[in-house]
Design an enzyme around this catalytic site. Structure first.
Site, PDB file in Angstrom:
ATOM      1  N   LYS A  42      53.676 -42.255  65.745  1.00 14.93           N
ATOM      2  CA  LYS A  42      55.117 -41.989  65.855  1.00 14.93           C
ATOM      3  C   LYS A  42      55.519 -41.656  67.293  1.00 14.93           C
ATOM      4  O   LYS A  42      56.543 -42.127  67.770  1.00 14.93           O
ATOM      5  CB  LYS A  42      55.521 -40.818  64.936  1.00 14.93           C
ATOM      6  CG  LYS A  42      55.255 -41.071  63.461  1.00 14.93           C
ATOM      7  CD  LYS A  42      55.836 -39.975  62.578  1.00 14.93           C
ATOM      8  CE  LYS A  42      55.208 -38.615  62.777  1.00 14.93           C
ATOM      9  NZ  LYS A  42      53.793 -38.510  62.351  1.00 14.93           N
ATOM     10  N   ARG A  61      60.170 -33.277  57.118  1.00 20.49           N
ATOM     11  CA  ARG A  61      58.835 -33.305  56.525  1.00 20.49           C
ATOM     12  C   ARG A  61      58.834 -32.807  55.093  1.00 20.49           C
ATOM     13  O   ARG A  61      57.779 -32.784  54.461  1.00 20.49           O
ATOM     14  CB  ARG A  61      57.916 -32.402  57.338  1.00 20.49           C
ATOM     15  CG  ARG A  61      56.967 -33.167  58.285  1.00 20.49           C
ATOM     16  CD  ARG A  61      56.201 -32.119  59.028  1.00 20.49           C
ATOM     17  NE  ARG A  61      54.954 -32.497  59.597  1.00 20.49           N
ATOM     18  CZ  ARG A  61      54.784 -32.812  60.884  1.00 20.49           C
ATOM     19  NH1 ARG A  61      55.802 -32.891  61.694  1.00 20.49           N
ATOM     20  NH2 ARG A  61      53.574 -33.057  61.345  1.00 20.49           N
ATOM     21  N   ARG A  78      42.216 -38.460  69.796  1.00 25.78           N
ATOM     22  CA  ARG A  78      43.335 -37.900  70.558  1.00 25.78           C
ATOM     23  C   ARG A  78      43.015 -36.469  70.996  1.00 25.78           C
ATOM     24  O   ARG A  78      43.366 -36.050  72.099  1.00 25.78           O
ATOM     25  CB  ARG A  78      44.601 -37.919  69.686  1.00 25.78           C
ATOM     26  CG  ARG A  78      45.850 -37.417  70.391  1.00 25.78           C
ATOM     27  CD  ARG A  78      47.108 -37.666  69.584  1.00 25.78           C
ATOM     28  NE  ARG A  78      47.374 -36.628  68.619  1.00 25.78           N
ATOM     29  CZ  ARG A  78      48.403 -36.640  67.752  1.00 25.78           C
ATOM     30  NH1 ARG A  78      49.241 -37.661  67.731  1.00 25.78           N
ATOM     31  NH2 ARG A  78      48.584 -35.657  66.905  1.00 25.78           N
ATOM     32  N   ARG A 137      45.475 -30.564  72.146  1.00 19.77           N
ATOM     33  CA  ARG A 137      46.071 -29.931  70.955  1.00 19.77           C
ATOM     34  C   ARG A 137      44.966 -29.366  70.076  1.00 19.77           C
ATOM     35  O   ARG A 137      44.107 -30.110  69.598  1.00 19.77           O
ATOM     36  CB  ARG A 137      46.874 -30.968  70.164  1.00 19.77           C
ATOM     37  CG  ARG A 137      48.245 -31.212  70.746  1.00 19.77           C
ATOM     38  CD  ARG A 137      49.016 -32.218  69.928  1.00 19.77           C
ATOM     39  NE  ARG A 137      49.127 -31.856  68.505  1.00 19.77           N
ATOM     40  CZ  ARG A 137      49.955 -32.458  67.676  1.00 19.77           C
ATOM     41  NH1 ARG A 137      50.734 -33.433  68.097  1.00 19.77           N
ATOM     42  NH2 ARG A 137      50.005 -32.096  66.411  1.00 19.77           N
ATOM     43  N   ARG A 187      46.095 -31.209  57.390  1.00 21.58           N
ATOM     44  CA  ARG A 187      47.415 -31.728  57.793  1.00 21.58           C
ATOM     45  C   ARG A 187      47.767 -32.994  57.017  1.00 21.58           C
ATOM     46  O   ARG A 187      48.909 -33.184  56.600  1.00 21.58           O
ATOM     47  CB  ARG A 187      47.440 -32.011  59.306  1.00 21.58           C
ATOM     48  CG  ARG A 187      47.536 -30.732  60.124  1.00 21.58           C
ATOM     49  CD  ARG A 187      47.071 -30.946  61.546  1.00 21.58           C
ATOM     50  NE  ARG A 187      47.894 -31.853  62.294  1.00 21.58           N
ATOM     51  CZ  ARG A 187      47.450 -32.543  63.353  1.00 21.58           C
ATOM     52  NH1 ARG A 187      46.206 -32.413  63.769  1.00 21.58           N
ATOM     53  NH2 ARG A 187      48.266 -33.332  63.996  1.00 21.58           N
TER      54      ARG A 187
HETATM   55  P1  AMP Z   1      53.354 -32.777  64.871  1.00 20.56           P
HETATM   56  O1  AMP Z   1      53.353 -32.677  66.371  1.00 20.56           O
HETATM   57  O2  AMP Z   1      54.567 -33.478  64.336  1.00 20.56           O
HETATM   58  O3  AMP Z   1      52.074 -33.358  64.333  1.00 20.56           O
HETATM   59  O4  AMP Z   1      53.440 -31.282  64.330  1.00 20.56           O
HETATM   60  C1  AMP Z   1      52.435 -30.324  64.585  1.00 20.56           C
HETATM   61  C2  AMP Z   1      52.569 -29.160  63.614  1.00 20.56           C
HETATM   62  O5  AMP Z   1      53.846 -28.537  63.792  1.00 20.56           O
HETATM   63  C3  AMP Z   1      52.521 -29.516  62.139  1.00 20.56           C
HETATM   64  O6  AMP Z   1      51.191 -29.598  61.657  1.00 20.56           O
HETATM   65  C4  AMP Z   1      53.313 -28.380  61.514  1.00 20.56           C
HETATM   66  O7  AMP Z   1      52.517 -27.199  61.456  1.00 20.56           O
HETATM   67  C5  AMP Z   1      54.402 -28.134  62.536  1.00 20.56           C
HETATM   68  N1  AMP Z   1      55.612 -28.954  62.277  1.00 20.56           N
HETATM   69  C6  AMP Z   1      56.105 -29.961  63.059  1.00 20.56           C
HETATM   70  N2  AMP Z   1      57.221 -30.490  62.537  1.00 20.56           N
HETATM   71  C7  AMP Z   1      57.447 -29.815  61.384  1.00 20.56           C
HETATM   72  C8  AMP Z   1      58.443 -29.917  60.359  1.00 20.56           C
HETATM   73  N3  AMP Z   1      59.431 -30.826  60.412  1.00 20.56           N
HETATM   74  N4  AMP Z   1      58.353 -29.060  59.311  1.00 20.56           N
HETATM   75  C9  AMP Z   1      57.385 -28.125  59.242  1.00 20.56           C
HETATM   76  N5  AMP Z   1      56.402 -27.985  60.144  1.00 20.56           N
HETATM   77  C10 AMP Z   1      56.427 -28.830  61.215  1.00 20.56           C
END
Ligand code: AMP
Length: 197
Positions: free
Chosen positions: A14, A89, A128, A134, A146
């Site tokens: 994404k 999400r 990654r 991260r 996740r």
């Molecule tokens: P991402 O960078 O999108 O993979 O997000 C990393 C982490 O941030 C996720 O594993 C969640 O813990 C949190 N997170 C990101 N976006 C959301 C969302 N829309 N709702 C809830 N938690 C989120």
């Protein structure tokens, strides 16, 4: 406005595809993951709370992410559109987003999902993790958590948009440029329809 939800599990691509879409369509990128990582880096109370959940592969509460998105949408009222990446999400987040956009006189144009299987995701995320820094990309158990959160809480969001006739999916495995072309085909078709109206 062109408001796109780019959908898919962690590691689906994404972020990579968002960057290319922003450049081509001049959209504002809103990634809740990036916004949360900025809060953590700034050491805010919100960031500290969010970090505990993120470090365990769990979702941050709906009201927290909806609030962050609301601020950003208001900041960029004049934008030609948004790409929502990693948001919504959960179904309540999708409902919150619909309401927020409606209050601002606009709506979601479409959701496009990147389809990638679970095994490929784990391989990509571990890779990654070697360079992204991260912490949530460096531990296989956490990655599986996740993906599990995605499958149980996030996958139903696709049905939400399908119910509105706004859901499309493309194959997320293959050449980055080919995937980008497939995304653009859907978006261009949508823009044509918007212009006909
Ligand atoms: P991402 O960078 O999108 O993979 O997000 C990393 C982490 O941030 C996720 O594993 C969640 O813990 C949190 N997170 C990101 N976006 C959301 C969302 N829309 N709702 C809830 N938690 C989120």
């Amino acid at each position: 406005m062109l408001n796109i939800v780019l959908f898919g599990p962690p590691g689906a691509g994404k972020g990579t595809q968002s960057q290319k879409l922003i450049d081509k369509y001049n959209l504002i990128h809103l990634s809740t993951g990036d916004l949360l990582r900025s809060e953590i880096a700034a050491g805010t109370a919100l960031g500290l709370e969010a970090k505990k959940l993120m470090d365990n592969g769990l979702l941050v509460p709906d009201e927290v992410v909806i609030g962050m998105i609301e601020n950003k949408v208001k900041e960029h009222r004049q934008a030609p559109g948004f790409i929502f990446d990693g948001f919504p999400r959960t179904v309540p987040q999708a409902q919150g987003l619909d309401k927020l956009l409606q209050d601002n006189g606009t709506e979601i144009s479409c959701m496009i999902a990147l389809r990638v299987d679970d095994e490929e995701l784990t391989t990509r995320l571990l890779l990654r993790g070697k360079t992204s820094g991260r912490p949530d990309d460096q531990n296989e158990e956490l990655i599986r958590k996740r993906v599990q959160e995605y499958n149980t809480k996030t996958a139903p969001v696709a049905d939400y948009y399908a119910g509105q006739g706004k859901y499309f999916a493309v194959d997320g495995i293959g050449d980055i440029e080919d995937i980008f072309k497939a995304l653009c085909q859907h978006i261009d078709a949508l823009k044509e329809k918007q212009e006909e109206k």
